[in-house]
Design a protein around this motif. Sequence first.
Motif, PDB file in Angstrom:
ATOM      1  N   VAL A 282     -21.811   8.473  -2.974  1.00  0.00           N
ATOM      2  CA  VAL A 282     -21.730   7.025  -2.368  1.00  0.00           C
ATOM      3  C   VAL A 282     -21.737   7.168  -1.132  1.00  0.00           C
ATOM      4  O   VAL A 282     -22.551   7.237  -0.348  1.00  0.00           O
ATOM      5  N   VAL A 283     -20.998   8.580  -0.259  1.00  0.00           N
ATOM      6  CA  VAL A 283     -21.153   8.781   1.147  1.00  0.00           C
ATOM      7  C   VAL A 283     -22.103   9.008   1.473  1.00  0.00           C
ATOM      8  O   VAL A 283     -22.971   8.820   2.669  1.00  0.00           O
ATOM      9  N   TRP A 284     -23.072  10.675   0.843  1.00  0.00           N
ATOM     10  CA  TRP A 284     -23.608  10.671   1.356  1.00  0.00           C
ATOM     11  C   TRP A 284     -24.902   9.783   1.295  1.00  0.00           C
ATOM     12  O   TRP A 284     -26.058   9.865   2.143  1.00  0.00           O
ATOM     13  N   SER A 285     -25.358   9.412   0.331  1.00  0.00           N
ATOM     14  CA  SER A 285     -26.026   8.018  -0.204  1.00  0.00           C
ATOM     15  C   SER A 285     -26.156   7.206   0.729  1.00  0.00           C
ATOM     16  O   SER A 285     -27.483   7.146   1.262  1.00  0.00           O
ATOM     17  N   VAL A 286     -25.438   6.830   0.963  1.00  0.00           N
ATOM     18  CA  VAL A 286     -25.240   5.779   2.232  1.00  0.00           C
ATOM     19  C   VAL A 286     -25.503   6.199   3.770  1.00  0.00           C
ATOM     20  O   VAL A 286     -26.310   5.658   4.380  1.00  0.00           O
ATOM     21  N   ILE A 287     -24.824   7.304   4.118  1.00  0.00           N
ATOM     22  CA  ILE A 287     -25.132   7.509   4.770  1.00  0.00           C
ATOM     23  C   ILE A 287     -26.384   8.319   5.871  1.00  0.00           C
ATOM     24  O   ILE A 287     -27.398   8.291   6.407  1.00  0.00           O
ATOM     25  N   ILE A 288     -27.915   8.447   4.438  1.00  0.00           N
ATOM     26  CA  ILE A 288     -29.102   8.990   4.173  1.00  0.00           C
ATOM     27  C   ILE A 288     -29.909   8.028   4.242  1.00  0.00           C
ATOM     28  O   ILE A 288     -30.746   7.768   5.570  1.00  0.00           O
ATOM     29  N   THR A 289     -29.279   6.173   3.247  1.00  0.00           N
ATOM     30  CA  THR A 289     -30.698   5.204   3.690  1.00  0.00           C
ATOM     31  C   THR A 289     -29.745   4.510   5.803  1.00  0.00           C
ATOM     32  O   THR A 289     -31.058   3.910   5.287  1.00  0.00           O
ATOM     33  N   GLU A 290     -28.767   4.550   5.504  1.00  0.00           N
ATOM     34  CA  GLU A 290     -28.439   3.845   6.664  1.00  0.00           C
ATOM     35  C   GLU A 290     -28.920   4.375   8.153  1.00  0.00           C
ATOM     36  O   GLU A 290     -29.802   3.787   8.891  1.00  0.00           O
ATOM     37  N   VAL A 291     -28.562   5.435   8.320  1.00  0.00           N
ATOM     38  CA  VAL A 291     -29.263   6.477   9.194  1.00  0.00           C
ATOM     39  C   VAL A 291     -30.912   6.216   9.302  1.00  0.00           C
ATOM     40  O   VAL A 291     -31.823   6.262  10.528  1.00  0.00           O
ATOM     41  N   ALA A 292     -31.706   6.268   8.110  1.00  0.00           N
ATOM     42  CA  ALA A 292     -32.976   6.378   8.097  1.00  0.00           C
ATOM     43  C   ALA A 292     -33.207   5.237   8.069  1.00  0.00           C
ATOM     44  O   ALA A 292     -34.745   4.286   8.804  1.00  0.00           O
ATOM     45  N   THR A 293     -32.793   4.268   8.092  1.00  0.00           N
ATOM     46  CA  THR A 293     -33.214   2.344   7.900  1.00  0.00           C
ATOM     47  C   THR A 293     -32.824   2.572   9.737  1.00  0.00           C
ATOM     48  O   THR A 293     -33.977   1.453  10.443  1.00  0.00           O
ATOM     49  N   ALA A 294     -32.095   2.776  10.816  1.00  0.00           N
ATOM     50  CA  ALA A 294     -32.191   2.507  11.779  1.00  0.00           C
ATOM     51  C   ALA A 294     -32.951   3.410  12.626  1.00  0.00           C
ATOM     52  O   ALA A 294     -33.459   3.098  13.015  1.00  0.00           O
ATOM     53  N   LEU A 295     -33.369   4.569  12.274  1.00  0.00           N
ATOM     54  CA  LEU A 295     -34.535   4.985  12.494  1.00  0.00           C
ATOM     55  C   LEU A 295     -36.219   4.415  12.239  1.00  0.00           C
ATOM     56  O   LEU A 295     -37.230   4.322  13.435  1.00  0.00           O
ATOM     57  N   LEU A 296     -36.073   4.412  11.372  1.00  0.00           N
ATOM     58  CA  LEU A 296     -37.511   2.792  10.962  1.00  0.00           C
ATOM     59  C   LEU A 296     -37.479   2.104  11.602  1.00  0.00           C
ATOM     60  O   LEU A 296     -38.112   1.951  12.003  1.00  0.00           O
ATOM     61  N   ILE A 297     -36.780   1.191  11.399  1.00  0.00           N
ATOM     62  CA  ILE A 297     -36.684   0.014  12.315  1.00  0.00           C
ATOM     63  C   ILE A 297     -36.687   0.204  13.941  1.00  0.00           C
ATOM     64  O   ILE A 297     -37.798  -0.429  13.874  1.00  0.00           O
ATOM     65  N   SER A 298     -36.505   1.450  14.352  1.00  0.00           N
ATOM     66  CA  SER A 298     -36.430   1.518  15.850  1.00  0.00           C
ATOM     67  C   SER A 298     -37.639   2.079  16.387  1.00  0.00           C
ATOM     68  O   SER A 298     -38.301   1.461  17.331  1.00  0.00           O
ATOM     69  N   VAL A 299     -38.377   2.569  15.027  1.00  0.00           N
ATOM     70  CA  VAL A 299     -39.625   3.237  15.691  1.00  0.00           C
ATOM     71  C   VAL A 299     -40.557   2.148  15.197  1.00  0.00           C
ATOM     72  O   VAL A 299     -41.974   2.275  15.795  1.00  0.00           O
ATOM     73  N   THR A 300     -40.527   1.158  14.553  1.00  0.00           N
ATOM     74  CA  THR A 300     -41.666   0.112  14.087  1.00  0.00           C
ATOM     75  C   THR A 300     -42.027  -1.325  15.334  1.00  0.00           C
ATOM     76  O   THR A 300     -42.237  -1.708  16.101  1.00  0.00           O
ATOM     77  N   LEU A 301     -40.765  -0.647  16.735  1.00  0.00           N
ATOM     78  CA  LEU A 301     -41.028  -1.190  17.891  1.00  0.00           C
ATOM     79  C   LEU A 301     -42.196  -0.770  18.462  1.00  0.00           C
ATOM     80  O   LEU A 301     -42.765  -1.335  19.309  1.00  0.00           O
ATOM     81  N   VAL A 302     -42.736   0.073  18.099  1.00  0.00           N
ATOM     82  CA  VAL A 302     -43.486   1.028  19.007  1.00  0.00           C
ATOM     83  C   VAL A 302     -44.969   1.712  17.873  1.00  0.00           C
ATOM     84  O   VAL A 302     -45.634   2.129  19.000  1.00  0.00           O
TER      85      VAL A 302
END
Length: 401
Positions: A282-302
């Motif tokens: 659970v822990v590592w799966s959530v960490i991976i998906t949430e960190v990737a979510t934050a990074l990809l959302i930020s990337v779509t800004l540029v």
Amino acid sequence: MQSTSAAAPVPIGWTTWSSPQRRNLAGACLAHMLHDGYTDQLYALLPVWQSEFGLSYAGLAVLRALYSGTMGGLQVPGDRLIARLGPRLALALATFVAAAGYLVMALPLGFFGLCAGLILAGIGSSVQHPRASLLVANTYGKASRGPLGIYNFAGDLGKATFPAVVAVLLPIIAWRPAVGVMSLVGLAVAVALLAVVPRQPFVAPVEEKATATGREGRGFGLLLTIGALDTATRMGYLLFLPFQLHTRGATAPMIGVGLALLFIGGALGKASCGWLGQRLGVVWSVIITEVATALLISVTLVLPLVPMLAVLPLLGIVLNGTSSVLYGTVPDLAPKGDIGRGFALFYTGVLGAGGLAPIAYGAIADHSTRSIGILAAAVTAAAIVPLVLALRPLLSSLAYR
């Protein structure tokens, strides 16, 4: 001759499903597809209702809230009311009530009939999530994460299919006959559920079932908070995505393509991340998906339009995929081992967050800029990481962390 299949130990896994297991999962998926489809097909009907009844955008929001508010608010009491029924009858009855609500909408009863039908449909749909999720969890026990991911994927299929069908029907026939057709689909699904789900559903042997009672529900509030923030991130970003695409020069059809790419990735994420949670924990799966979510959302800004479109399916996978991991953890942390009530509480929380998040992020954007509103959604995803790390000790006695 009496069957002994219920007492015999049955291996639980993707390749060793027994027939009752397949039927239970198929019934849960069928119900989820229908009810999630019923929920999202309202989006295709709102413009028609606005024109016919002269409603403002706020009026449309209130009209839709008659359905979504009823569905979300009755998760817990509805689950308690119908708990004595077996899953077969509970899902069939709930589907029948939801279909009856759409049938009332289809009758020439004016605006009052429309409102009454929405409330009735919301009452029917309030039961599906906790009952169907419990059916899958009881059927697969500790191996339920993957099947719960498939169950969630089925809901996304309904969300993609039903609005499209209604959109195709509306230019051909009036909205009331179109709603009537969808009501008949619901009635057919209610009958199909009686045929698909066994009268005596398969239940995982005791030694294979998740032992939520041993956890005494500790950490469930933290899990619910994580689920609410995950949903808030998703709904917040969806609020801004069409405007992001428009500022990149996307036409209306291209905006539709962008949304479709995100939703396709989301459906894949729901189907796959449940299995990821079973393998990585659970822990590592959530960490991976949430960190990737934050990074990809930020990337779509540029990113320019074309690279942004290429990223959207990947963003959809992690944006939606976390939910399957979280749903699969509800049986382990359900208060007092009551898995059905745990699912009802969890869905109440995430549905509430889904309704309030766009308002909150919209207010942030209104008082700053749209980019800051989008970054706020990314920060919300990142904020989940310390919360799931705090949940780790409470999962330490399970086979996964």
